[in-house]
Motif scaffolding. Structure first.
Motif, PDB file in Angstrom:
ATOM      1  N   ARG A  87       0.816  -1.219   0.000  1.00  0.00           N
ATOM      2  CA  ARG A  87       0.000   0.000   0.000  1.00  0.00           C
ATOM      3  C   ARG A  87       0.849   1.269   0.000  1.00  0.00           C
ATOM      4  N   VAL A 186      -8.796   0.815   1.858  1.00  0.00           N
ATOM      5  CA  VAL A 186      -7.930  -0.014   2.695  1.00  0.00           C
ATOM      6  C   VAL A 186      -8.712  -0.431   3.943  1.00  0.00           C
ATOM      7  N   THR A 190      -5.108  -2.023   8.536  1.00  0.00           N
ATOM      8  CA  THR A 190      -3.963  -1.578   7.737  1.00  0.00           C
ATOM      9  C   THR A 190      -3.912  -0.064   7.666  1.00  0.00           C
ATOM     10  N   ALA A 191      -5.091   0.573   7.611  1.00  0.00           N
ATOM     11  CA  ALA A 191      -5.157   2.035   7.570  1.00  0.00           C
ATOM     12  C   ALA A 191      -4.520   2.645   8.813  1.00  0.00           C
TER      13      ALA A 191
END
Length: 271
Positions: A87, A186, A190-191
């Protein structure tokens, strides 16, 4: 450049247990909702410890930086590195303007009249309260923007978040996490990790800008105070994390939002 050191004592004289306890209380609040709690620390620095607006922002920024540095390894350990690496365009997209926003926000803060800065901080606390409620009570989806719209939207959002984080002295996760979920689709776990990767360089830029102003002396004069409260914040955040889920969001989130709104009213009326 204007400073507001004459409006508050340059050095805090509060006892160490009081400072640590205040930091721990803020940390617990933040930990229970998965954030650092810096938005709650700022009104405490002004209302309880008597620092003027700009001094409180600088001290808050220093403590937020310490908390993020401690939280980053743990957070990165909870999410696979490969997942974060995949990402990287998201982080780059937001950083493209958040660094500029942080510099601009810090520049505006040191140039504002104290009375204006109090009102700006009050308005931003209302924004934080709204973001808190939206993030924790609504299931965030994604806007499904095409790439040609997603990239400029990320730049605009990054700049705005950089400005807000610099002016309030916060890491900005309250705004970064929902932005990453909405714009880039996302998952929220994970964000959270990506938000720390964006927050750290953004905070360093704002910190560097504040260091060029005379009011930055408040940090040197209160370095022990800063480290003790930061230590309390970290300890409280760990405890708050253990209490995660003990209090239902239906009760906790509105309560914390009300705290922010009451703090905003007090700051707006600050003389």
């Amino acid at each position: 450049m204007p400073t507001d050191e004459h409006l508050a004592p340059l050095r805090s004289t509060h006892a160490t247990p009081v400072v640590f306890g205040a930091g721990a209380g803020i940390g617990v609040l933040g930990g229970m909702i998965g954030l650092g709690g810096a938005e709650f620390r700022l009104p405490l620095l002004i209302g309880l410890f008597g620092f003027a607006a700009l001094s409180a922002v600088i001290l808050n920024k220093a403590m937020s930086l310490v908390v993020v540095l401690v939280a980053l390894p743990a957070r990165l350990g909870a999410v696979p590195a490969a997942e974060i690496a995949a990402r990287w365009p998201v982080a780059v997209n937001l950083l493209a303007a958040s660094l500029l926003g942080a510099w601009a926000g810090a520049t505006w803060a040191v140039r504002m009249r104290s009375s204006t800065l109090y009102k700006v901080l009050a308005a931003l606390m209302v924004l934080m309260a709204a973001a808190l409620v939206v993030t924790h009570t609504i299931t965030l989806g994604t806007l499904d923007l095409p790439l040609r719209a997603q990239v400029p939207a990320g730049v605009v959002a990054g700049f705005g978040i950089g400005v807000v984080a610099a002016i309030m002295g916060v890491a900005g996760g309250e705004l970064l996490i929902p932005t990453i979920v909405l714009l880039f689709g996302v998952d929220i776990k994970t964000a959270g990790s990506l938000s720390l990767l964006v927050s750290l360089p953004t905070m360093l830029v704002a910190f560097a800008r504040y260091s060029r102003d005379g009011s930055f002396a408040v940090l040197g004069a209160n370095l022990r105070f800063t480290m003790v409260m930061a230590a309390g914040s970290i300890a409280g955040a760990v405890l708050g994390g253990l209490l995660l889920g003990v209090f239902p969001d239906l009760i906790l989130i509105p309560l914390l939002a009300v705290i922010l709104l009451v703090s905003a009213v007090k700051l707006a009326r600050h003389d």
